[in-house]
Write a protein that holds these residues in place. Sequence first.
Motif, short mmCIF file in Angstrom:
data_model
loop_
_atom_site.label_atom_id
_atom_site.label_comp_id
_atom_site.label_asym_id
_atom_site.label_seq_id
_atom_site.Cartn_x
_atom_site.Cartn_y
_atom_site.Cartn_z
N ASP A 1 -2.20 -8.42 3.67
CA ASP A 1 -3.46 -7.66 3.85
C ASP A 1 -4.45 -7.99 2.75
O ASP A 1 -5.64 -8.13 3.00
N SER A 2 -3.95 -8.10 1.52
CA SER A 2 -4.85 -8.25 0.38
C SER A 2 -5.63 -9.57 0.40
O SER A 2 -6.66 -9.68 -0.25
N ARG B 1 5.40 -0.96 -1.81
CA ARG B 1 4.16 -0.19 -1.77
C ARG B 1 4.10 0.59 -0.45
O ARG B 1 4.51 0.08 0.59
N PRO B 2 3.54 1.81 -0.46
CA PRO B 2 3.53 2.60 0.78
C PRO B 2 2.71 1.97 1.90
O PRO B 2 2.91 2.28 3.06
N ASP B 3 1.78 1.06 1.55
CA ASP B 3 0.97 0.42 2.59
C ASP B 3 1.64 -0.83 3.15
O ASP B 3 1.01 -1.60 3.88
N SER B 4 2.91 -1.04 2.83
CA SER B 4 3.63 -2.19 3.39
C SER B 4 4.43 -1.78 4.61
O SER B 4 4.83 -0.62 4.74
N SER C 1 6.94 1.33 8.68
CA SER C 1 5.91 1.60 7.68
C SER C 1 6.55 2.37 6.52
O SER C 1 7.19 3.41 6.73
N THR D 1 3.85 10.29 -1.58
CA THR D 1 3.88 10.38 -0.11
C THR D 1 4.91 11.40 0.37
O THR D 1 4.65 12.15 1.31
N TYR E 1 5.06 4.02 4.27
CA TYR E 1 4.40 5.33 4.16
C TYR E 1 5.06 6.34 5.11
O TYR E 1 5.39 7.46 4.71
N SER E 2 5.26 5.92 6.36
CA SER E 2 5.86 6.86 7.34
C SER E 2 7.24 7.28 6.91
O SER E 2 7.63 8.45 7.08
N CYS F 1 1.71 -5.87 2.27
CA CYS F 1 0.48 -5.52 1.55
C CYS F 1 -0.16 -6.76 0.93
O CYS F 1 -1.38 -6.84 0.77
N SER G 1 -1.11 -8.32 -5.75
CA SER G 1 -0.80 -7.13 -4.96
C SER G 1 0.71 -6.83 -4.95
O SER G 1 1.14 -5.79 -4.46
#
Length: 459
Positions: A201-202, A247-250, A256, A288, A258-259, A198, A25
């Motif tokens: 999470d993975s 990664r945006p999900d980190s 965040s 994003t 992504y934010s 991330c 990941s």
Amino acid sequence: MCGIVGVYCDDDSFTSRIAYYALFSLQHRGQESAGISISGEDFKVYKGMGLVNEVFDDKTLSRLRGNSAIGHVRYSTTGESKLENAQPLFVKSKSGSISVAHNGNLVNYRELRRELESDGRVFLTDSDTEVIAHLLSSYLLKNEIEEALALLTEKLCGSFTLALLLNHMVVGYRDPMGFKPLCVGKLENGYILASESCAIDSVGGELVRDVKPGEAVIIEDGELRFERIAESNQKAICVFEYIYFARPDSIIDGRSVYSVRFDIGRTLAKENPVEVDIISPVPDSGTTSSIGYAYESGIPYIEALIKNRYVGRTFIMPGQRSRELSVQLKMNALKENVRGRKVLLIDDSIVRGTTSRRIVDLVRKAGAKEVHFRVGSPPIISPCYFGIDMSTREELIASSKTVEDIRKAINADSLAYLSLKGLIKSVRIDEEDLCLACLTSDYPVEVPGEICLRCSARA
Ligand code: SF4
């Protein structure tokens, strides 16, 4: 730019698999080589050139048994792209078996290497990580890990986030300025350290928290503790983690990714509006912020480009020739979506400008009436000496050209960048806690040959 992990797991047949999936990941952080060191009945290191799933197979992972492991994916910034430089590095010394995985770059690497060589140390690689391994092994002869890390910190200049395997102990450490990220997660039957959340999470873990700059996390006999090693009144968190690398999900340092990118898009729309029919990202890094731009401006988000996801990132492939080839291989324009339309393309940054030019040409050839370009960062004007492959000014188009010159060079109808103020506002971390050196030339530490604006002297 590299990715690192550290794992402790009660089930010794599972540890290497957790490290493997976590590295998988983090593949976006380095695609040249991958490796895992594991400590069980004995100490094993397995590494190879290529992607994580090319280096490891089921048989190999089954042989890597032990409760403690570290892993690494590499993109070289110091040292050539070759197997000897793949990590984790392993050193056997009187202080025991030590394995090191490093994300970052030492500014004083050559000087330290010369010192160690004159003391009779033999180097097997040309990577700066070997300097860390040698120094650490000598400090550990007379010191516990906490003191050894403190001594190491006094000696090193630059960025160094580390995952260490010392006999059975897993250690994570982040340099006092905190250039590169590191976080800790809880697993059902153990713990995990990783460059980005991330990875936690993975493997089904839960993010505990970020390791703070100057802090170590030590996992010994299944117990985890945090130790403060060094203090610094200045932090230098790499802003490019938020702009591009992570990664945006980190979640990095509580923010965040992504934010941040979404807010970058919104700010970009407020700062640099343009009359267009559609907004499209340059996939995937502009996605994003394009969504943020479309949200703020009310202009539809419609993809103009489709990416072949089986080609590596262009920026991350070493060598100009392979970068050029991979642009042709990786993108195709959606003629139906762009024909006769005014298109706004959004990318996270422009480094050399060659990729942007090819992409603009691709969209024009597909029938776009106008092609505008917006960039989710200020112009990159200076090299990075802290672990990112932007090593010379000549490579950076914005170091010598004005925005108008760059617009012409990439063949866009208009071009605008995010302002520095807009970037800082979007990241929502205090300006003095960020490294912005590639955007401002204001280096947080003295770099030989560069002007240190904070002390106004040439180092
Ligand atoms: S110079 Fe740029 S890329 Fe390098 S650490 Fe600083 S912000 Fe990150």
